[in-house]
Design a protein around this motif. Structure first.
Motif, short mmCIF file in Angstrom:
data_model
loop_
_atom_site.label_atom_id
_atom_site.label_comp_id
_atom_site.label_asym_id
_atom_site.label_seq_id
_atom_site.Cartn_x
_atom_site.Cartn_y
_atom_site.Cartn_z
N ALA A 67 27.33 8.11 0.74
CA ALA A 67 26.61 7.07 1.48
C ALA A 67 26.83 5.73 0.78
CB ALA A 67 25.13 7.41 1.54
N PRO A 68 26.82 4.62 1.57
CA PRO A 68 27.11 3.30 0.99
C PRO A 68 26.18 2.93 -0.17
CG PRO A 68 26.70 3.13 3.36
CD PRO A 68 26.65 4.57 3.02
N ASP A 69 24.89 3.33 -0.08
CA ASP A 69 23.98 2.91 -1.15
C ASP A 69 24.23 3.67 -2.45
OD1 ASP A 69 23.11 5.12 0.15
OD2 ASP A 69 20.97 4.63 0.05
N LEU A 70 25.09 4.67 -2.42
CA LEU A 70 25.44 5.37 -3.66
C LEU A 70 26.64 4.73 -4.36
CD1 LEU A 70 25.10 9.06 -2.42
CD2 LEU A 70 23.44 7.71 -3.71
N LEU A 71 27.26 3.78 -3.66
CA LEU A 71 28.45 3.13 -4.23
C LEU A 71 28.00 2.06 -5.22
CD1 LEU A 71 31.57 3.04 -3.98
CD2 LEU A 71 31.29 1.38 -2.15
N LYS A 72 28.17 2.34 -6.48
CA LYS A 72 27.70 1.41 -7.52
C LYS A 72 28.75 0.33 -7.78
CE LYS A 72 24.00 3.86 -8.62
NZ LYS A 72 23.95 4.48 -7.29
N ASP A 73 28.26 -0.83 -8.27
CA ASP A 73 29.15 -1.95 -8.56
C ASP A 73 30.31 -1.53 -9.47
OD1 ASP A 73 27.64 -3.49 -7.06
OD2 ASP A 73 26.69 -4.61 -8.70
N GLN A 74 29.96 -0.66 -10.42
CA GLN A 74 30.96 -0.22 -11.38
C GLN A 74 32.10 0.54 -10.67
OE1 GLN A 74 29.12 2.28 -14.19
NE2 GLN A 74 30.80 2.21 -15.64
N GLN A 75 31.69 1.42 -9.71
CA GLN A 75 32.71 2.18 -8.98
C GLN A 75 33.56 1.24 -8.14
OE1 GLN A 75 29.74 4.71 -7.25
NE2 GLN A 75 30.95 6.50 -7.75
N LEU A 76 32.87 0.23 -7.56
CA LEU A 76 33.58 -0.74 -6.74
C LEU A 76 34.64 -1.46 -7.55
CD1 LEU A 76 31.15 -2.66 -4.44
CD2 LEU A 76 33.23 -1.44 -3.86
N GLU A 77 34.23 -1.85 -8.76
CA GLU A 77 35.17 -2.54 -9.63
C GLU A 77 36.39 -1.66 -9.91
OE1 GLU A 77 33.70 -4.15 -13.41
OE2 GLU A 77 32.25 -5.21 -12.14
N SER A 78 36.12 -0.40 -10.22
CA SER A 78 37.27 0.45 -10.56
C SER A 78 38.08 0.79 -9.32
CB SER A 78 36.83 1.71 -11.30
OG SER A 78 36.13 2.53 -10.42
N LEU A 79 37.42 0.76 -8.15
CA LEU A 79 38.16 1.01 -6.90
C LEU A 79 39.14 -0.12 -6.61
CD1 LEU A 79 38.31 2.95 -4.48
CD2 LEU A 79 36.47 1.67 -3.41
N TYR A 80 38.67 -1.34 -6.83
CA TYR A 80 39.48 -2.49 -6.44
C TYR A 80 40.19 -3.20 -7.59
CZ TYR A 80 37.89 -2.10 -1.68
OH TYR A 80 37.66 -1.65 -0.40
N GLU A 81 39.79 -2.92 -8.82
CA GLU A 81 40.39 -3.69 -9.92
C GLU A 81 41.88 -3.35 -10.05
OE1 GLU A 81 39.79 -0.96 -13.89
OE2 GLU A 81 38.51 -2.70 -13.59
N LEU A 82 42.63 -4.36 -10.42
CA LEU A 82 44.07 -4.14 -10.59
C LEU A 82 44.35 -3.66 -12.00
CD1 LEU A 82 45.53 -7.32 -8.85
CD2 LEU A 82 45.40 -5.01 -7.95
N THR A 83 45.24 -2.71 -12.12
CA THR A 83 45.67 -2.31 -13.46
C THR A 83 46.65 -3.37 -13.96
OG1 THR A 83 47.54 -1.11 -12.57
CG2 THR A 83 45.53 0.14 -12.86
N ALA A 84 46.93 -3.35 -15.26
CA ALA A 84 47.85 -4.33 -15.84
C ALA A 84 49.21 -4.27 -15.12
CB ALA A 84 48.01 -4.05 -17.32
N ASP A 85 49.64 -3.06 -14.81
CA ASP A 85 50.93 -2.88 -14.13
C ASP A 85 50.96 -3.55 -12.77
OD1 ASP A 85 52.03 -1.46 -16.08
OD2 ASP A 85 52.11 0.48 -15.02
N GLU A 86 49.85 -3.34 -12.01
CA GLU A 86 49.81 -3.90 -10.67
C GLU A 86 49.78 -5.44 -10.72
OE1 GLU A 86 47.53 -0.36 -8.25
OE2 GLU A 86 46.42 -1.62 -9.62
N MET A 87 49.09 -5.99 -11.75
CA MET A 87 49.04 -7.45 -11.87
C MET A 87 50.43 -8.01 -12.12
SD MET A 87 45.61 -8.55 -13.82
CE MET A 87 44.51 -7.24 -14.16
#
Ligand SMILES: Nc1ncnc2c1ncn2[C@@H]1O[C@H](COP(=O)(O)OP(=O)(O)OP(=O)(O)O)[C@@H](O)[C@H]1O
Ligand SMILES: [Mg+2]
Length: 257
Positions: free
Chosen positions: A233-253
């Motif tokens: 459910a959306p309310d279980l999606l924590k900011d931290q998970q969001l960051e890791s979902l969307y953050e770019l790895t060094a390689d991708e950058m």
């Protein structure tokens, strides 16, 4: 309730690239699910697997209780007609009218000759049905308008009507609201969610707009590098998970630079 989709260890590769990596999940009939995740995470590939235009290299996939590996060409065709898809770039024919585009949604269900006739001289039954569909999506006055003359939001509505014309049990929409302003995007996503509840079809949508996914979908599936990294459910999606979902790895950058 039975399953719309059952995936067990599904992997889909393009050469060396693993686009979907051992995904196991189940989506029940009547659910509304949004696939989220950064560009290249595998959303379109997942949708193509679900509508059987892509085939798993490994693992098993069932659609509406039918294991796709066991289907004949004919039964796969019938199964496909039970699953409607709005493709990522809508797939409308710009120089045909709205009604003609909707009729094309019936696709392979009729002979070529019959399809051409339906397209050139739509039957009264088709015209009435399409008029009602366009009315429901709010653009009934555009029935005979050429698609190239429609706005982005109106085109999305034609694409919705086209996918619904075949009365699918499941609707898959791949990034249905790209290229329109936020208010229009919200209207279209809300309409899809409403139609799913009203008509009872299972809805799976891939969305870049996280806020819209959270607002209209009771279940989000987050993909990253072809793997499911969140399912709930959306309310279980924590900011931290969001960051890791969307953050770019060094390689991708490095690649993006
Ligand atoms: N036909 C193909 N041939 C080769 N590689 C492909 C093909 N389709 C997808 N890929 C690759 O598979 C990965 C997943 O792509 P996919 O289109 O599923 O991502 P996506 O999440 O839909 O991205 P976007 O948000 O940009 O639409 C990407 O690395 C992409 O380059
Ligand atoms: Mg995509």
């Amino acid at each position: 309730m039975s399953s719309a989709f059952e995936l067990n260890g599904v992997t889909c590769r393009f050469g060396d690239l693993v686009a979907i990596d051992e995904v196991s999940l189940s989506i029940e009939e009547g659910e509304q699910v949004a696939f989220i995740g950064p560009s290249g995470s595998g959303k379109t590939t997942l949708i193509r697997l679900l509508n059987t235009t892509a085939v798993p290299n490994d693992g098993s996939l069932s659609v509406l209780g039918n294991a796709i590996a066991d289907q004949s060409v004919e039964s796969l065709r019938v199964l496909r007609s039970r699953v409607g898809t709005m493709p990522q770039h809508l797939g409308l024919v710009e120089n045909l009218t709205a009604i003609q585009n909707v009729i094309l949604g019936r696709g392979g269900q009729r002979s070529t000759l019959r399809s051409i006739r339906d397209l050139l001289v739509p039957s009264r039954g088709d015209t009435e049905k399409i008029h009602q569909l366009l009315e429901r999506v709010g653009i009934e006055e555009k029935l005979f308008t050429t698609v190239s003359k429609l706005s982005g939001g109106q085109k999305q509505r034609v694409a919705i009507a086209r996918a619904l014309f075949q009365e699918p049990e499941i609707l898959l929409a791949d990034e249905p609201v790209s290229a329109v302003d936020p208010a229009r995007a919200r209207d279209t996503v809300r309409l899809l969610a409403e139609l799913s509840r009203e008509l009872g079809f299972t809805l799976c949508v891939s969305l870049h707009h996280l806020e819209l996914a959270k607002e209209f979908f009771p279940r989000l599936i987050g993909l990253r590098h072809g793997r499911v990294v969140f399912d709930g459910a959306p309310d279980l999606l924590k900011d931290q998970q969001l960051e890791s979902l969307y953050e770019l790895t060094a390689d991708e950058m490095m690649t993006d630079a």
